[in-house]
Design a protein around this motif. Structure first.
Motif, short mmCIF file in Angstrom:
data_model
loop_
_atom_site.label_atom_id
_atom_site.label_comp_id
_atom_site.label_asym_id
_atom_site.label_seq_id
_atom_site.Cartn_x
_atom_site.Cartn_y
_atom_site.Cartn_z
N GLY A 185 0.78 -1.33 0.56
CA GLY A 185 0.25 0.24 -0.22
C GLY A 185 1.09 1.26 0.11
N ILE A 186 2.14 1.01 0.11
CA ILE A 186 3.44 2.29 0.04
C ILE A 186 3.56 3.07 -1.45
CG2 ILE A 186 5.19 3.80 0.63
CD1 ILE A 186 5.45 1.16 2.67
N ASP A 187 2.49 3.87 -1.62
CA ASP A 187 2.61 5.35 -2.87
C ASP A 187 4.01 4.82 -3.52
OD1 ASP A 187 1.99 7.49 -4.59
OD2 ASP A 187 0.98 5.99 -5.49
N ASP A 188 4.62 5.27 -4.36
CA ASP A 188 6.01 6.19 -4.97
C ASP A 188 5.90 7.73 -3.85
OD1 ASP A 188 6.65 3.59 -5.40
OD2 ASP A 188 6.96 4.03 -7.32
N SER A 189 4.92 8.16 -4.08
CA SER A 189 5.14 9.48 -3.76
C SER A 189 5.61 10.17 -2.45
CB SER A 189 3.68 9.90 -4.46
OG SER A 189 2.47 9.51 -3.15
N SER A 190 5.38 8.48 -1.44
CA SER A 190 5.38 8.60 -0.02
C SER A 190 6.72 8.31 0.21
CB SER A 190 4.70 8.29 0.51
OG SER A 190 4.43 6.80 0.23
N LEU A 191 7.69 7.09 -0.45
CA LEU A 191 9.07 7.07 -0.26
C LEU A 191 10.30 8.30 0.62
CD1 LEU A 191 9.58 5.55 -3.25
CD2 LEU A 191 9.12 4.22 -1.28
N GLU A 192 9.66 8.88 0.64
CA GLU A 192 10.92 9.84 1.12
C GLU A 192 10.03 11.26 2.67
OE1 GLU A 192 13.35 10.56 -0.61
OE2 GLU A 192 12.80 9.31 -1.69
N ALA A 193 8.93 10.57 3.15
CA ALA A 193 8.16 10.33 4.53
C ALA A 193 8.64 10.38 5.05
CB ALA A 193 6.55 10.13 4.33
N PRO A 194 8.66 11.38 6.68
CA PRO A 194 9.25 10.69 7.39
C PRO A 194 8.32 9.64 8.38
CG PRO A 194 8.23 12.69 7.78
CD PRO A 194 7.64 12.90 6.67
N THR A 195 9.07 8.77 8.78
CA THR A 195 8.17 7.33 10.09
C THR A 195 8.74 7.09 11.49
OG1 THR A 195 10.64 6.21 9.74
CG2 THR A 195 9.35 6.31 8.25
N PRO A 196 7.97 7.20 12.63
CA PRO A 196 8.06 7.00 14.13
C PRO A 196 9.52 6.88 14.10
CG PRO A 196 6.64 5.81 13.12
CD PRO A 196 6.48 6.19 12.35
N CYS A 197 10.51 6.33 13.09
CA CYS A 197 12.23 6.00 13.75
C CYS A 197 13.13 7.54 13.37
CB CYS A 197 12.75 4.46 12.47
SG CYS A 197 11.71 3.40 13.61
N ALA A 198 13.26 8.40 13.70
CA ALA A 198 13.09 9.23 13.12
C ALA A 198 14.81 9.21 12.62
CB ALA A 198 14.13 10.23 14.03
N GLU A 199 15.71 8.37 11.79
CA GLU A 199 16.80 7.96 11.89
C GLU A 199 16.43 7.22 9.74
OE1 GLU A 199 16.81 4.37 14.54
OE2 GLU A 199 15.87 6.13 13.90
N TYR A 200 14.97 7.21 10.10
CA TYR A 200 14.64 6.71 8.63
C TYR A 200 13.71 7.93 7.81
CZ TYR A 200 17.01 1.99 10.46
OH TYR A 200 18.08 1.29 10.22
N ASP A 201 13.96 7.66 6.52
CA ASP A 201 12.25 7.78 6.40
C ASP A 201 11.71 6.65 5.68
OD1 ASP A 201 14.08 6.91 3.24
OD2 ASP A 201 14.37 9.40 2.92
N VAL A 202 10.83 6.50 4.63
CA VAL A 202 10.38 5.71 4.55
C VAL A 202 11.39 4.72 3.08
CG1 VAL A 202 8.34 3.83 2.47
CG2 VAL A 202 8.16 5.98 4.57
N ARG A 203 11.72 5.29 2.64
CA ARG A 203 12.56 4.39 1.64
C ARG A 203 13.71 3.89 1.95
NH1 ARG A 203 14.55 3.97 -3.94
NH2 ARG A 203 13.37 5.80 -4.52
N ALA A 204 14.68 4.13 3.12
CA ALA A 204 14.92 3.92 3.95
C ALA A 204 14.49 2.48 5.17
CB ALA A 204 15.99 5.09 5.09
N LEU A 205 13.72 3.00 5.52
CA LEU A 205 12.53 2.13 6.14
C LEU A 205 12.78 0.90 5.85
CD1 LEU A 205 12.38 1.19 8.81
CD2 LEU A 205 10.07 2.45 9.39
N ILE A 206 12.02 0.91 4.43
CA ILE A 206 11.79 -0.69 3.41
C ILE A 206 12.81 -1.45 3.14
CG2 ILE A 206 10.81 -1.11 1.53
CD1 ILE A 206 9.04 1.04 0.96
N ASN A 207 13.84 -0.24 2.90
CA ASN A 207 15.19 -1.13 2.48
C ASN A 207 15.80 -2.10 4.16
OD1 ASN A 207 15.48 -0.44 0.23
ND2 ASN A 207 17.19 1.55 0.70
N HIS A 208 15.75 -1.23 5.14
CA HIS A 208 16.02 -1.76 6.37
C HIS A 208 15.56 -2.90 7.11
CE1 HIS A 208 16.86 -2.88 11.05
NE2 HIS A 208 16.20 -2.46 11.16
N LEU A 209 14.30 -2.98 6.35
CA LEU A 209 13.49 -4.86 6.65
C LEU A 209 13.76 -5.09 5.72
CD1 LEU A 209 11.21 -5.56 8.39
CD2 LEU A 209 9.48 -4.03 6.96
N PHE A 210 13.54 -4.69 5.03
CA PHE A 210 14.39 -6.14 3.48
C PHE A 210 15.33 -6.35 3.81
CE2 PHE A 210 11.55 -5.21 -0.24
CZ PHE A 210 11.82 -6.38 -0.90
#
Length: 190
Positions: A21-46
């Motif tokens: 459900g993640i739209d590409d337009s939100s990949l740079e959005a902040p997350t509750p993990c201050a050190e990760y934006d959406v893209r970085a958190l996806i990469n971490h979870l992978f």
């Protein structure tokens, strides 16, 4: 006691729709993990999902910088990798003995990936305006497990300091707070 592979399958069934459900337009959005934006958190979870497949098989892993996997059909690949994670933990003996560089009990290592899959799915859902609630069986398992590993996780800077929660906070709110998250975090402008 439920098998780790069953718990991971249940957690993945809740996490995969969030990533889908993640739209590409939100990949740079902040997350509750201050050190990760959406893209970085996806990469971490992978990276977590792939590395914990290897840990189930007692293979060495490298937790250096996460490669950028948010290319091509990454959503389908995430579903495939969580399937491989479930299969790795379903192999007879995967939950026995010790695993990883720290030689922790294998079930504890399983709890780590179960916690990441659940908490980071919430992080990504929150960051992208989606709903997320873990399955009760997963929550029953990770609540005590994450509480037990919290001191070590804080020392390693994996968890932040506990976030205060009011009396009567629900079990998942308490788990999120234990990891250093504000259970009521909202994306800026949400």
């Amino acid at each position: 006691m439920k098998k780790m592979s069953e718990l991971l399958e249940t957690a993945a069934a809740r996490a995969v729709p969030v990533l889908n459900g993640i739209d590409d337009s939100s990949l740079e959005a902040p997350t509750p993990c201050a050190e990760y934006d959406v893209r970085a958190l996806i990469n971490h979870l992978f990276q977590v999902v792939v590395n914990f497949q290897a840990l189930a098989a007692r293979e060495p892993v490298e937790f250096g910088e996460a490669p950028d996997v948010v290319t091509g059909n990454w959503r389908a690949r995430f579903g495939e990798e969580t399937g491989k994670l479930v299969a790795a933990w379903a192999v007879p003996g995967a939950e026995e003995g010790t695993a990883g560089a720290m030689q922790l009990p294998a079930r504890t290592v399983g709890h780590m990936v179960l916690g990441d899959l659940t908490v980071h799915a919430w992080d990504l859902a929150r960051a992208t305006g989606q709903d997320f609630a873990p399955d009760a069986s997963v929550l029953d398992e990770i609540g005590p497990a994450l509480a037990a590993m919290a001191p070590m996780a804080r020392e390693s800077k994996v968890f932040g300091e506990p976030h205060p929660v009011p009396e009567g906070a629900g079990p998942f709110e308490r788990v999120l707070a234990l990891t250093g998250r504000d259970p009521h975090w909202r994306a800026p402008g949400a």
